[in-house]
Write a protein that holds these residues in place. Structure first.
Motif, short mmCIF file in Angstrom:
data_model
loop_
_atom_site.label_atom_id
_atom_site.label_comp_id
_atom_site.label_asym_id
_atom_site.label_seq_id
_atom_site.Cartn_x
_atom_site.Cartn_y
_atom_site.Cartn_z
N ALA A 41 0.83 -1.21 0.00
CA ALA A 41 0.00 0.00 0.00
C ALA A 41 0.87 1.26 0.00
O ALA A 41 0.56 2.24 -0.69
CB ALA A 41 -0.93 -0.01 1.22
N SER A 42 1.96 1.22 0.75
CA SER A 42 2.86 2.38 0.80
C SER A 42 3.51 2.64 -0.56
O SER A 42 3.70 3.79 -0.96
CB SER A 42 3.94 2.15 1.86
OG SER A 42 3.38 2.04 3.15
N GLU A 43 3.86 1.55 -1.25
CA GLU A 43 4.46 1.70 -2.59
C GLU A 43 3.51 2.40 -3.54
O GLU A 43 3.89 3.36 -4.25
CB GLU A 43 4.83 0.33 -3.16
CG GLU A 43 5.36 0.39 -4.58
CD GLU A 43 5.31 -0.95 -5.30
OE1 GLU A 43 5.43 -0.96 -6.53
OE2 GLU A 43 5.13 -1.98 -4.62
N HIS A 44 2.25 1.95 -3.58
CA HIS A 44 1.28 2.56 -4.49
C HIS A 44 0.99 4.01 -4.09
O HIS A 44 0.82 4.87 -4.97
CB HIS A 44 -0.01 1.75 -4.51
CG HIS A 44 0.17 0.35 -5.05
ND1 HIS A 44 0.92 0.09 -6.17
CD2 HIS A 44 -0.31 -0.85 -4.63
CE1 HIS A 44 0.91 -1.20 -6.41
NE2 HIS A 44 0.17 -1.80 -5.50
N ALA A 45 0.95 4.28 -2.80
CA ALA A 45 0.71 5.65 -2.35
C ALA A 45 1.89 6.54 -2.74
O ALA A 45 1.70 7.68 -3.20
CB ALA A 45 0.50 5.68 -0.83
N ALA A 46 3.12 6.03 -2.56
CA ALA A 46 4.30 6.81 -2.92
C ALA A 46 4.35 7.07 -4.43
O ALA A 46 4.69 8.17 -4.88
CB ALA A 46 5.56 6.07 -2.47
N ARG A 47 4.00 6.05 -5.22
CA ARG A 47 3.99 6.23 -6.68
C ARG A 47 2.90 7.22 -7.09
O ARG A 47 3.10 8.03 -8.00
CB ARG A 47 3.78 4.89 -7.37
CG ARG A 47 3.79 5.00 -8.90
CD ARG A 47 3.78 3.66 -9.59
NE ARG A 47 5.06 2.99 -9.43
CZ ARG A 47 5.28 1.93 -8.65
NH1 ARG A 47 4.28 1.41 -7.96
NH2 ARG A 47 6.47 1.39 -8.55
N MET A 48 1.75 7.15 -6.45
CA MET A 48 0.67 8.08 -6.77
C MET A 48 1.10 9.52 -6.49
O MET A 48 0.88 10.42 -7.31
CB MET A 48 -0.58 7.74 -5.96
CG MET A 48 -1.81 8.54 -6.32
SD MET A 48 -3.23 8.13 -5.29
CE MET A 48 -2.69 8.81 -3.72
N VAL A 49 1.75 9.73 -5.34
CA VAL A 49 2.21 11.08 -5.00
C VAL A 49 3.30 11.54 -5.97
O VAL A 49 3.29 12.69 -6.44
CB VAL A 49 2.74 11.11 -3.55
CG1 VAL A 49 3.39 12.45 -3.24
CG2 VAL A 49 1.61 10.85 -2.56
N ALA A 50 4.24 10.64 -6.31
CA ALA A 50 5.32 10.99 -7.24
C ALA A 50 4.78 11.35 -8.62
O ALA A 50 5.21 12.33 -9.24
CB ALA A 50 6.31 9.84 -7.34
#
Length: 324
Positions: free
Chosen positions: A274-283
């Protein structure tokens, strides 16, 4: 000053890049929603297991098992969670940096027997490049989180700990708190400190995928501890500590604590995904915003250059007319 043709080429290039980053942001947003649902489906089991263990510990605080007994540390195993792909900001870089810091810290203490269980292609490739003792390749878990494989890894680590081949196991992963907040966490897996594990931070925002300033302030607005509730919304009351356990407390705990260990690995995996997808979404949102700003500047530059070219042509025409 670049020509109009060069500026138009740059505008077209930035437009193409913006379409890609915008699409990747939407894909990451959709995957984040599925990851949040997976965490939400796991939480009732986590809540009830924690409730039972807390009740048993309240009834008999002296209960001990082999998995919660500390001993001198000579060999260490690290379970490190990262991603299989990039374009997710500093998600992978921060995880790898902490892994290197932990390894250097142990080596400074004279501990050289360090095994790494890399979950994610990025950390697997980096650990191999650094010459660490890599104990397998588990990249498939990131794309398709699997409870069975997490249990297999936990059982392998538990067996090594029981046989004395490993004296301590640590987890390195990002704990998902909200779409705008992922906390890089270093946690002891074995030996299990029940008091610390049962008092860990449970706060997660699983209702929103908006990485806005408001979502980043989620934890500040919800810093109070919330009462545990069951599936019907009723507050969970503590069990009566005056009960009889068969065959005995140690035997029951020896069955429950491994289940807690399996859950810890799986929970860390879901949090990391979940953190990976959230970080990619923000990036990708940041990249899209930067592209919009660059397009605004390029369009302004293009209009200025075009107006300057028109003015020059008019001056040439007027000058030619005057000469004639």
């Amino acid at each position: 000053m670049p020509s109009l043709k060069e500026i138009k080429g740059r505008i077209a290039s930035v437009n193409s890049t913006r379409k890609i980053t915008s699409a990747m942001k939407m894909v990451a947003s959709s995957k984040l929603h599925h990851a949040q649902v997976a965490i939400q489906n796991m939480l009732p089991y986590e809540t009830m297991l924690e409730h039972i263990l807390k009740s048993f510990l309240a009834a008999e605080a002296e209960a001990q098992t082999v998995f919660d007994q500390e001993r001198p540390v000579h060999r260490v195993a690290l379970v490190v969670y990262a991603s299989n792909s990039s374009l997710c900001g500093g998600f992978n870089a921060n995880t790898i940096k902490m892994m290197q810091h932990v390894v250097e810290d142990y080596r400074a203490q004279g501990i050289t027997g360090i095994e790494v269980y890399p979950i994610g292609r990025k950390v697997y490739e980096k650990a191999q490049k650094l010459g660490y003792d890599v104990q397998g390749e588990f990249s498939a878990l990131v794309d398709k989180p699997n409870v069975r494989q997490c249990i297999d890894i936990a059982m392998e680590l538990g067996k090594k700990f029981y046989e004395g081949k490993v004296d301590k196991v640590e987890l390195i992963y990002h704990h998902f708190k909200s779409a705008g907040s992922q906390v890089l966490t270093r946690k002891t897996f074995l030996p299990i400190d029940l008091a610390e594990e049962l008092d860990r931070d449970h706060e997660r925002d699983l209702t929103s995928i908006a990485a806005t300033r408001e979502s980043q302030e989620y934890l500040k607005r919800n810093s109070r501890k919330k009462a545990r509730v069951d599936s019907e919304g009723n507050e969970v009351k503590p069990l009566n500590d005056n009960f009889i356990v068969e065959p005995d407390m140690d035997t029951v705990l020896s069955q429950l604590i491994p289940k807690l260990a399996h859950l810890m690995l799986y929970t860390a995996l879901l949090d990391s995904v979940a953190s990976e997808h959230a970080a990619r979404m923000v990036a990708m949102q940041t990249a899209t915003d930067n592209a919009d700003e660059l397009l605004r500047q390029l369009n302004l530059q293009y209009n200025k250059s075009r107006q300057q070219a028109i003015t020059s042509e008019l001056l040439d025409i007027v000058g030619g007319s005057v000469n004639n």
